[in-house]
Each structure stands twice: as C-alpha cells, then as structure tokens.
Design a protein around this motif. Structure first.
Motif, PDB file in Angstrom:
ATOM      1  N   HIS A  17      19.769 -42.553 -15.876  1.00 13.53           N
ATOM      2  CA  HIS A  17      21.136 -42.950 -16.104  1.00 13.53           C
ATOM      3  C   HIS A  17      21.895 -43.953 -15.323  1.00 13.53           C
ATOM      4  O   HIS A  17      21.633 -43.924 -14.292  1.00 13.53           O
ATOM      5  N   VAL A  18      22.636 -45.005 -16.080  1.00 10.51           N
ATOM      6  CA  VAL A  18      23.416 -45.802 -15.378  1.00 10.51           C
ATOM      7  C   VAL A  18      24.962 -45.497 -15.083  1.00 10.51           C
ATOM      8  O   VAL A  18      25.131 -45.258 -16.418  1.00 10.51           O
ATOM      9  N   ASN A  19      25.523 -45.728 -14.037  1.00 12.48           N
ATOM     10  CA  ASN A  19      26.880 -45.344 -14.072  1.00 12.48           C
ATOM     11  C   ASN A  19      27.139 -43.825 -14.048  1.00 12.48           C
ATOM     12  O   ASN A  19      28.430 -43.456 -14.571  1.00 12.48           O
ATOM     13  N   LEU A  20      26.295 -43.134 -13.941  1.00 15.26           N
ATOM     14  CA  LEU A  20      26.864 -41.598 -13.728  1.00 15.26           C
ATOM     15  C   LEU A  20      26.985 -41.159 -12.571  1.00 15.26           C
ATOM     16  O   LEU A  20      28.056 -40.468 -12.127  1.00 15.26           O
ATOM     17  N   GLY A  33      29.411 -40.565  -5.793  1.00 17.29           N
ATOM     18  CA  GLY A  33      29.290 -41.078  -4.548  1.00 17.29           C
ATOM     19  C   GLY A  33      27.818 -41.418  -4.278  1.00 17.29           C
ATOM     20  O   GLY A  33      27.624 -41.818  -3.258  1.00 17.29           O
ATOM     21  N   PHE A  34      26.878 -41.546  -5.325  1.00 13.37           N
ATOM     22  CA  PHE A  34      25.513 -41.781  -5.122  1.00 13.37           C
ATOM     23  C   PHE A  34      25.250 -43.418  -5.172  1.00 13.37           C
ATOM     24  O   PHE A  34      26.096 -44.142  -6.031  1.00 13.37           O
ATOM     25  N   TYR A  40      16.570 -31.780 -11.811  1.00  9.89           N
ATOM     26  CA  TYR A  40      16.716 -31.043 -12.914  1.00  9.89           C
ATOM     27  C   TYR A  40      18.260 -30.801 -13.518  1.00  9.89           C
ATOM     28  O   TYR A  40      18.504 -29.880 -13.730  1.00  9.89           O
ATOM     29  N   MET A  41      18.850 -31.726 -13.224  1.00  9.70           N
ATOM     30  CA  MET A  41      20.365 -31.607 -13.653  1.00  9.70           C
ATOM     31  C   MET A  41      20.512 -31.592 -15.028  1.00  9.70           C
ATOM     32  O   MET A  41      20.188 -32.667 -16.092  1.00  9.70           O
ATOM     33  N   PHE A  42      21.337 -30.427 -15.518  1.00  8.83           N
ATOM     34  CA  PHE A  42      21.471 -30.209 -16.855  1.00  8.83           C
ATOM     35  C   PHE A  42      22.621 -29.411 -17.410  1.00  8.83           C
ATOM     36  O   PHE A  42      22.771 -28.303 -16.561  1.00  8.83           O
ATOM     37  N   VAL A  43      23.501 -29.881 -18.234  1.00 11.85           N
ATOM     38  CA  VAL A  43      24.517 -28.962 -18.693  1.00 11.85           C
ATOM     39  C   VAL A  43      24.379 -29.064 -20.167  1.00 11.85           C
ATOM     40  O   VAL A  43      24.433 -30.098 -20.856  1.00 11.85           O
ATOM     41  N   HIS A  52      33.044 -30.731 -19.002  1.00 12.76           N
ATOM     42  CA  HIS A  52      34.222 -29.716 -18.210  1.00 12.76           C
ATOM     43  C   HIS A  52      33.789 -30.140 -16.491  1.00 12.76           C
ATOM     44  O   HIS A  52      34.322 -29.203 -15.687  1.00 12.76           O
ATOM     45  N   ARG A  53      33.278 -31.103 -16.308  1.00 10.57           N
ATOM     46  CA  ARG A  53      32.964 -31.446 -14.855  1.00 10.57           C
ATOM     47  C   ARG A  53      31.937 -30.737 -14.210  1.00 10.57           C
ATOM     48  O   ARG A  53      31.848 -30.379 -12.907  1.00 10.57           O
ATOM     49  N   TYR A  54      30.985 -30.021 -15.048  1.00  9.68           N
ATOM     50  CA  TYR A  54      30.127 -28.825 -14.499  1.00  9.68           C
ATOM     51  C   TYR A  54      29.103 -29.524 -13.623  1.00  9.68           C
ATOM     52  O   TYR A  54      28.601 -28.942 -12.754  1.00  9.68           O
ATOM     53  N   SER A  55      28.573 -30.789 -14.169  1.00  8.70           N
ATOM     54  CA  SER A  55      27.645 -31.577 -13.265  1.00  8.70           C
ATOM     55  C   SER A  55      28.157 -31.856 -11.847  1.00  8.70           C
ATOM     56  O   SER A  55      27.581 -31.725 -10.804  1.00  8.70           O
ATOM     57  N   GLN A  56      29.425 -32.423 -11.967  1.00  6.67           N
ATOM     58  CA  GLN A  56      30.301 -32.533 -10.589  1.00  6.67           C
ATOM     59  C   GLN A  56      30.115 -31.230  -9.660  1.00  6.67           C
ATOM     60  O   GLN A  56      29.861 -31.201  -8.552  1.00  6.67           O
TER      61      GLN A  56
END
Length: 150
Positions: free
Chosen positions: A116-119, A124-125, A78-81, A88-92
């Motif tokens: 998602h591709v290349n996210l 590091g996943f 459930y990753m959501f920003v 702002h790199r909140y997902s990171q």
C-alpha cells in the motif's frame, strides 16, 4: 470498540483464527494456519479489535514477516479490518496497541511490510527498504519502520 491482545492460551484465540481463515483477504488463511499450528513465540501476539462483541479485524505482532533474509524485527503483520467495519480508524488503533506493546518489550523500532502507498506513512511509518514479493517476484513490497524513540 475494544482491542484485545491474544496468546495461544487466550479463550478467543481459536475464534480469531477462524475469523482470519474466513476473511476476504488471502493472507488471513496463512495467519489462521500459523495460529492453529502453534507457530507463535511466547512474546508474539495477535491483536483483535471487537465492535459490539463482533470481531472487526486483527493484526499480529511477530518476529518475522513474509520477506526473508532481512535484518528487520519485530513486525506488525497481517493487518486486516473487515469491510463492514472500515472507516472507524480500527487499523490505527490496532497499530497503536501493537506499538505500545513493542515499547513495553523494549523495542526501539517496529517494521511493517506492505504494498500500500500512502497508508502507513500517515501513522508515522517511513520507508526503509523495498524487496520483491516472495509470492511474485515481479511485485514489490515495501518495508516500513516506525521509531519508538525520539
């Protein structure tokens, strides 16, 4: 910016559930429903990121995700920003907090499902599997893994 790990007993649990239920991403409604129904195990968490005391986004750290009958666990899910808070790199930061928590619990690997591709690769996943999306078998979801051990 502040990230808070939440349990159903947390004062902000209902507020974050309401935010998830009203966000622009349809899966947010599913998370909100699970939060309100008390579907979280004692070690599972919702991590919420706050920007100037406003909810900017969230993710969950859970045993199972949307792909059934796979041997993987646990998941960052459930990753959501929110759109106005992106860039702002909140997902990171949410991912980092969830990974730190997983390490404290003794997990060696953490998984994530996404189309998602290349996210998530940049965090590091690595791709470990691909499965049809349960909501549309003609769509594919990728299962990613992050190793917490060297």
């Amino acid at each position: 910016m502040e990230i808070k790990p939440l349990t159903p007993q947390s004062p902000l649990w209902k507020t974050v559930a309401e935010y998830a239920g009203q966000c622009s991403w349809k899966a947010g409604k599913k998370l909100a429903k699970a939060m309100k129904a008390g579907c979280f195990r004692d070690w599972e968490r919702v991590f919420a990121v706050f920007d100037s005391n406003c909810i900017a986004g969230y993710c969950a750290f859970v045993k199972d995700d949307c792909i059934p009958d796979v041997p993987y666990t646990p998941y960052i899910s459930y990753m959501f920003v929110g759109e106005e808070h992106r860039g702002h790199r909140y997902s990171q930061r949410l991912i980092e907090n969830a990974l730190e928590y997983a390490a404290v619990l003794g997990y060696e690997k953490v998984y994530l499902v996404s189309d998602h591709v290349n996210l998530y690769e940049k965090y590091g996943f690595v791709k470990v599997d691909e499965k049809p999306a349960p909501w549309n078998p003609s769509e594919t979801e990728t299962i990613f893994m992050y190793s917490l051990v060297e």
